[in-house]
Design an enzyme around this catalytic site. Structure first.
Site, PDB file in Angstrom:
ATOM      1  N   LYS A 276       0.855  -1.184   0.000  1.00  0.00           N
ATOM      2  CA  LYS A 276       0.000   0.000   0.000  1.00  0.00           C
ATOM      3  C   LYS A 276       0.891   1.233   0.000  1.00  0.00           C
ATOM      4  CE  LYS A 276      -4.098  -2.004   0.402  1.00  0.00           C
ATOM      5  NZ  LYS A 276      -5.226  -1.765  -0.505  1.00  0.00           N
TER       6      LYS A 276
ATOM      7  N   ASP B 195      -9.655  -0.636  -9.322  1.00  0.00           N
ATOM      8  CA  ASP B 195     -10.339  -1.365  -8.254  1.00  0.00           C
ATOM      9  C   ASP B 195     -11.638  -0.600  -7.957  1.00  0.00           C
ATOM     10  OD1 ASP B 195     -11.246  -2.261  -5.758  1.00  0.00           O
ATOM     11  OD2 ASP B 195      -9.301  -2.285  -4.791  1.00  0.00           O
TER      12      ASP B 195
ATOM     13  N   GLY C 149      -9.485  -8.563  -2.603  1.00  0.00           N
ATOM     14  CA  GLY C 149      -9.924  -9.062  -1.304  1.00  0.00           C
ATOM     15  C   GLY C 149     -10.524  -7.960  -0.457  1.00  0.00           C
TER      16      GLY C 149
HETATM   17  O1  OSB Z   1      -7.869  -1.914  -2.059  1.00  0.00           O
HETATM   18  O2  OSB Z   1      -7.688  -3.992  -2.332  1.00  0.00           O
HETATM   19  C1  OSB Z   1      -7.901  -3.042  -1.599  1.00  0.00           C
HETATM   20  C2  OSB Z   1      -8.237  -4.263   2.000  1.00  0.00           C
HETATM   21  C3  OSB Z   1      -9.255  -3.463   2.435  1.00  0.00           C
HETATM   22  C4  OSB Z   1      -9.809  -2.540   1.583  1.00  0.00           C
HETATM   23  C5  OSB Z   1      -9.341  -2.404   0.284  1.00  0.00           C
HETATM   24  C6  OSB Z   1      -8.304  -3.207  -0.161  1.00  0.00           C
HETATM   25  C7  OSB Z   1      -7.732  -4.137   0.730  1.00  0.00           C
HETATM   26  C8  OSB Z   1      -6.599  -4.967   0.379  1.00  0.00           C
HETATM   27  C9  OSB Z   1      -6.417  -6.282   1.104  1.00  0.00           C
HETATM   28  O3  OSB Z   1      -5.733  -4.641  -0.399  1.00  0.00           O
HETATM   29  C10 OSB Z   1      -7.144  -7.404   0.462  1.00  0.00           C
HETATM   30  C11 OSB Z   1      -7.150  -8.660   1.295  1.00  0.00           C
HETATM   31  O4  OSB Z   1      -6.085  -9.128   1.678  1.00  0.00           O
HETATM   32  O5  OSB Z   1      -8.256  -9.172   1.562  1.00  0.00           O
HETATM   33 MG    MG Z   2      -7.309  -1.946  -4.056  1.00  0.00          MG
END
Ligand code: OSB
Ligand code: MG
Length: 369
Positions: free
Chosen positions: A164, A239, A291
């Site tokens: 991130k 996304d 996810g």
């Molecule tokens: O942007 O993909 C995303 C988690 C919470 C909200 C948004 C995101 C995410 C993740 C983790 O990147 C995804 C996971 O491990 O389930």
């Molecule tokens: Mg994402």
């Protein structure tokens, strides 16, 4: 098939580690579990993945609950369903609220697959016997902690590392990661933390040979992403911006991305997820499964979906133990060498651990038709 009963559970589970993105930190995961029962007694499960706070999309667990109880579930009363694709159609007059829709639609898919003696993957026409997965690592308190997490993840065999990023925690961070791990398949997710004013900074990401940069710009934008993509060598992966197959079509037409992340919750269910998969496949756009820090039921749906052929990049579906001391399904989801076998038994192919489910249930409502 007729639905005779819907059971809504509120669950609370604490993640092993907090998960931090550009929008905030989560550790106490509050979500919904939906169980449907058909007239023959078959049962299907779905997970309502909306967070407690509306920072990823506008939905929250409480808005999902409201939409499910007051609109979506009553719409299924008395309906005879030939195929789960019909659920999407039935819900058409209700705008958005995609995570609420997906929660029950996924439960209907599972129930229908069990009724037909099909694995959910087969029901979706997926063919893979195993899927490739990566891991998404949240923002960490310092670089050493992040390095350790990446090292551990590589030792566990994950096929790619997603980190991130956010303004102030980007170029230098990626530079350090690339110095330490020059050849690791790497990508960065900004969760909408930038604008086109940051274009010079974003162009700087090209030097790191990233597989993609995920959702750099606004969650409701595909125009600026198209402008940005023209200036970048690194593919943009959308996304938050893609909520439907129509969104995917428009983003592809505009050239807003080279890759799409599909989350079942964000797009309103498996039928819509499959449509996005198909449209991307036709246009040569690879997809992967995102996810939502799911417990086992949501994770099982993700695995079944990822068995479709155009899920050609590793997804974010890490194993149960990356998130939970103990998951609510058995067996738990286990990743070995970056692979998860796709279950072949009926429906989602995992049993719900009712004892563990009950242990985390804070509220339960039964709706009988
Ligand atoms: O942007 O993909 C995303 C988690 C919470 C909200 C948004 C995101 C995410 C993740 C983790 O990147 C995804 C996971 O491990 O389930
Ligand atoms: Mg994402």
């Amino acid at each position: 098939m007729e639905i005779s009963q819907v059971i809504i559970r509120k669950l609370e589970m604490t993640m092993k580690q907090p998960f931090t993105t550009s929008f905030g930190t989560m550790q106490n995961r509050k979500f919904l579990v939906i169980e449907v029962v058909d007239e023959l007694g078959n049962r299907g499960w779905g997970e309502g993945v909306a967070f407690e706070i509306p920072w990823y999309t506008e939905e929250t667990r409480e808005t999902s609950l409201h939409i499910l109880q007051d609109f979506l579930i009553p719409m299924l009363k008395g309906k005879t369903i030939q195929h789960p694709d019909e659920i999407n159609e039935i819900f058409k007059t209700i705008r958005k609220n995609n995570m609420a829709k997906a929660a029950i639609e996924c439960a209907v898919w599972d129930c229908w697959a069990k009724r037909k003696n099909l694995s959910l993957t087969k029901a979706l026409a997926g063919g893979k016997s195993e899927i490739e997965v990566g891991i998404s690592i949240g923002l960490q308190k310092d670089f050493d902690t992040l390095t350790n997490r990446i090292e551990q993840s590589l030792l566990s065999g994950f096929k790619r590392i997603k980190v991130k990023i956010k303004p102030g925690n980007d170029i230098e961070l990626l530079k350090q990661i690339r110095t330490r791990f020059p050849n690791v398949p790497l990508m960065a997710d900004a969760n909408s933390a930038y604008t086109l004013e940051d274009i010079e900074l974003l162009k700087g990401f090209d030097q790191f040979n990233l597989m993609m940069i995920e959702q750099p710009l606004a969650s409701d934008d595909i125009v600026d992403h198209a402008k940005l993509q023209k200036e970048l060598k690194t593919p943009i992966c959308l996304d938050e911006s893609i909520l439907s197959a129509e969104d995917a079509r428009k983003a592809i037409e505009l050239g807003s991305c080279g890759i799409i992340n599909i989350k079942i919750g964000r797009v309103g269910g498996l039928t819509e997820a499959k449509r996005i998969h198909d449209i991307c496949q036709k246009n040569g756009i690879p997809v992967w499964c995102g996810g939502m820090l799911e417990a086992g039921i949501g994770r099982a749906h993700n695995i079944a979906l990822t068995a479709l052929p155009n899920f050609s990049l590793p997804g974010d579906t890490a194993g149960s133990s990356s998130y939970w001391e103990r998951d609510i399904i058995f067996p738990e989801v286990i990743v070995e060498k970056g692979l998860i076998p796709v279950p072949t038994s009926n429906g989602i192919g995992f049993e719900v651990d009712i004892e563990e489910l009950n242990r985390h249930t804070t509220d339960i409502k039964k709706i009988k038709f």
